[in-house]
Design an enzyme around this catalytic site. Sequence first.
Site, PDB file in Angstrom:
ATOM      1  N   ASN A 104       0.915  15.015  -1.336  1.00 35.93           N
ATOM      2  CA  ASN A 104       2.301  15.137  -1.776  1.00 35.93           C
ATOM      3  C   ASN A 104       2.308  15.426  -3.280  1.00 35.93           C
ATOM      4  O   ASN A 104       2.060  14.540  -4.100  1.00 35.93           O
ATOM      5  CB  ASN A 104       3.051  13.837  -1.473  1.00 35.93           C
ATOM      6  CG  ASN A 104       4.521  13.900  -1.811  1.00 35.93           C
ATOM      7  OD1 ASN A 104       4.924  14.530  -2.778  1.00 35.93           O
ATOM      8  ND2 ASN A 104       5.323  13.216  -1.012  1.00 35.93           N
TER       9      ASN A 104
ATOM     10  N   GLY B 296       4.724  16.058  -5.314  1.00 36.79           N
ATOM     11  CA  GLY B 296       5.736  15.322  -6.040  1.00 36.79           C
ATOM     12  C   GLY B 296       5.230  13.948  -6.444  1.00 36.79           C
ATOM     13  O   GLY B 296       5.471  13.481  -7.557  1.00 36.79           O
TER      14      GLY B 296
ATOM     15  N   ASP C  20       1.087   3.258  -0.491  1.00 34.11           N
ATOM     16  CA  ASP C  20       1.902   3.398   0.704  1.00 34.11           C
ATOM     17  C   ASP C  20       3.232   2.765   0.364  1.00 34.11           C
ATOM     18  O   ASP C  20       3.287   1.651  -0.180  1.00 34.11           O
ATOM     19  CB  ASP C  20       1.270   2.717   1.914  1.00 34.11           C
ATOM     20  CG  ASP C  20       1.917   3.201   3.209  1.00 34.11           C
ATOM     21  OD1 ASP C  20       1.938   4.421   3.440  1.00 34.11           O
ATOM     22  OD2 ASP C  20       2.397   2.366   3.987  1.00 34.11           O
TER      23      ASP C  20
END
Length: 208
Positions: free
Chosen positions: A10, A12, A68
């Site tokens: 990811n 971002g 996470d």
Amino acid sequence: MTRVVIATHNQGKVAELRRILAETAPGVELVAYDGPEPVEDGDSFAANALIKARAAARHTGLPALADDSGISAAALGGAPGIHSARYAGTRDDDDNIDKLLAELAGADDRSAWFSCAAALVVPPAAGTARPDGPASAGEWSEHVEYGEWHGTVLEARVGSNGHGYDPVFRPEGGTRSSAELTADEKNAVSHRSRAFRAIAPYVAALAG
């Protein structure tokens, strides 16, 4: 510079973590992970963060950082929680938001919180420095820190910054959604920022 891999695809999130750790872990170069994604079948944020960090450390031989995170709604008994990224079954942010809003339609209690577990896994060959002293010879070093961010789920999307559930989350005491905050404003208070600032001394110790 000591290289540490960020165990995510990811981009971002990669950019966000680089901003968070830029001042708190000098001497560390954060590199993006291009290896296979492990199966995240843990039963907690910490377990899944460790699964990802261990996989990246084994694949690259470098110290690995992973997190996470997810959103939990009080009216849904804490769901989606650890299933936040796959809540709608498509791994698409818009689909996940649509499902959350549908599940909360008509709910009187829209309180929610973001949670983040940040994990650092260091292979023996990558160094053993830790803030609390060296690891034993040949030992894999693992450390986990947590952060939470409380607020409310809005009834519709507001703002275009950030990623994930940011457009429908209004932080506690605030008047704007997370997606209306600047990167600096978000990084000062977010769940991810709190978790990674807590783990930053362990990352910085790798650079001596």
